[in-house]
Design a protein around this motif. Structure first.
Motif, PDB file in Angstrom:
ATOM      1  N   VAL A   1      37.544  41.945  41.044  1.00  0.00           N
ATOM      2  CA  VAL A   1      37.429  43.314  40.731  1.00  0.00           C
ATOM      3  C   VAL A   1      36.043  43.876  40.285  1.00  0.00           C
ATOM      4  O   VAL A   1      35.641  43.336  39.085  1.00  0.00           O
ATOM      5  CB  VAL A   1      38.484  43.663  39.558  1.00  0.00           C
TER       6      VAL A   1
ATOM      7  N   TYR B   1      36.197  39.890  36.767  1.00  0.00           N
ATOM      8  CA  TYR B   1      35.961  41.276  36.682  1.00  0.00           C
ATOM      9  C   TYR B   1      34.277  41.160  36.656  1.00  0.00           C
ATOM     10  O   TYR B   1      33.725  40.540  36.005  1.00  0.00           O
ATOM     11  CB  TYR B   1      36.404  41.922  35.250  1.00  0.00           C
TER      12      TYR B   1
ATOM     13  N   CYS C   1      39.540  53.362  38.953  1.00  0.00           N
ATOM     14  CA  CYS C   1      39.973  51.988  38.510  1.00  0.00           C
ATOM     15  C   CYS C   1      41.080  52.130  37.258  1.00  0.00           C
ATOM     16  O   CYS C   1      41.749  51.068  37.317  1.00  0.00           O
ATOM     17  CB  CYS C   1      38.601  51.703  37.653  1.00  0.00           C
TER      18      CYS C   1
ATOM     19  N   THR D   1      34.048  52.025  43.228  1.00  0.00           N
ATOM     20  CA  THR D   1      34.981  51.558  42.419  1.00  0.00           C
ATOM     21  C   THR D   1      36.476  51.882  42.273  1.00  0.00           C
ATOM     22  O   THR D   1      36.601  53.402  42.422  1.00  0.00           O
ATOM     23  CB  THR D   1      34.471  51.511  41.004  1.00  0.00           C
ATOM     24  N   PRO D   2      37.648  51.229  42.278  1.00  0.00           N
ATOM     25  CA  PRO D   2      37.429  49.862  42.128  1.00  0.00           C
ATOM     26  C   PRO D   2      37.223  49.246  43.706  1.00  0.00           C
ATOM     27  O   PRO D   2      37.726  49.764  44.501  1.00  0.00           O
ATOM     28  CB  PRO D   2      38.746  49.461  41.539  1.00  0.00           C
TER      29      PRO D   2
ATOM     30  N   GLU E   1      34.527  47.111  38.789  1.00  0.00           N
ATOM     31  CA  GLU E   1      35.117  48.522  38.193  1.00  0.00           C
ATOM     32  C   GLU E   1      34.161  48.941  37.199  1.00  0.00           C
ATOM     33  O   GLU E   1      32.887  48.376  36.881  1.00  0.00           O
ATOM     34  CB  GLU E   1      36.353  47.884  37.399  1.00  0.00           C
TER      35      GLU E   1
ATOM     36  N   TYR F   1      42.046  46.515  48.644  1.00  0.00           N
ATOM     37  CA  TYR F   1      42.090  47.717  48.052  1.00  0.00           C
ATOM     38  C   TYR F   1      42.079  48.738  49.066  1.00  0.00           C
ATOM     39  O   TYR F   1      42.463  49.946  49.071  1.00  0.00           O
ATOM     40  CB  TYR F   1      41.098  48.157  46.837  1.00  0.00           C
TER      41      TYR F   1
ATOM     42  N   VAL G   1      38.589  45.645  45.094  1.00  0.00           N
ATOM     43  CA  VAL G   1      39.346  44.710  44.909  1.00  0.00           C
ATOM     44  C   VAL G   1      39.605  43.542  45.957  1.00  0.00           C
ATOM     45  O   VAL G   1      39.971  43.764  47.032  1.00  0.00           O
ATOM     46  CB  VAL G   1      40.700  45.088  44.254  1.00  0.00           C
TER      47      VAL G   1
END
Length: 257
Positions: A95, A128, A104, A227-228, A97, A238, A230
């Motif tokens: 992720v 992350y 996010c 962002t995000p 972010e 995402y 994923v």
């Protein structure tokens, strides 16, 4: 032909010519409006593209970030990933972010319980990566300072809990409330055992600012659109409009078979 009739014909021709000129003027104005509207639309699109470009192209602008000090337990290339969940899990969720990023927060609100369930069951680990694009777009330093505070929480072994608290208390995108280290420390008080002298010093001194800046540069150079971002086992999920928490869960469970 009488002079009177000639005058009448001239007058009629003049009226017709005048009407044609008026029509030409109306057509010209209409074309101008259409072209103008098109230009506005293109400019609007350019503005949107500009925002996306700014998201991935602007740094937080700090010249005083200091040395790169990776937080304890950071993983991956250049130690830029903050982990959550067991290292032995068969699937990895990556992720990217920004703690000031509303999208996010939206992702967190929708997927958090599923992610917690999967990490708790040993099926998923999360890495992350922190970026500061909102600082670059909106101005301010809240993205960087919140990311530094999250890295300080990682030092204390409290990153996942503090990560969730930051999103639960995310200010509006235009409000740079996370630039206030007092706010970040106050929020740490809601995480059992986090608000210590060491954590406070880390937050106030910006101990991991250089690391945050390096992470943001990695985001900029990664070819991501915003962002995000994923990724599940390297696949960008995402961007999948059919993705849901239930679908994510099933994908993780299928990968473990």
């Amino acid at each position: 032909m009488s002079e009177k009739n000639q005058d009448g014909k001239r007058t009629a021709r003049q009226r017709l010519a005048a009407e044609r000129e008026k029509q030409k003027s109306r057509d010209k104005r209409r074309r101008g409006l259409i072209v103008g509207a098109t230009v506005v639309g293109v400019l609007g699109l350019a503005a949107v593209v500009g925002v996306v470009a700014a998201n991935v192209g602007r740094d937080d602008g700090s010249e005083s970030a200091g040395p790169v000090v990776a937080p304890s337990g950071a993983l991956g290339k250049d130690s830029l990933a903050l982990p959550a969940g067991p290292e032995s899990a068969p699937s990895t969720l990556t992720v990217w972010e920004d703690f000031r990023c509303p999208a996010c927060q939206g992702f967190e609100q929708a997927y958090r319980s599923t992610i917690h369930e999967l990490t708790g069951a040993g099926k998923l680990k999360v890495e992350y990566h922190l970026a500061t694009i909102i600082d670059g777009n909106m101005g301010g330093t809240g993205s960087r300072k919140a990311a530094n505070a999250a890295a300080c929480a990682q030092d204390a072994g409290k990153f996942p809990q503090y990560h969730d608290v930051l999103y639960e208390n995310q200010p509006p995108e235009t409000d740079d409330a996370f630039a206030d280290t007092g706010t970040l420390i106050k929020l740490a008080g809601t995480v059992d055992g986090l608000d210590t002298p060491g954590f406070r010093s880390c937050v106030k001194d910006g101990t991991h600012n250089g690391w945050v800046e390096k992470s943001n540069r990695a985001f900029q150079n990664g070819g991501f659109s915003g962002t995000p971002t994923v990724l599940l086992n390297g696949e960008n999920i995402y961007q999948d409009r059919s993705m849901t928490p239930a679908k994510l869960k099933q994908m993780v469970l299928d990968a473990d078979r």
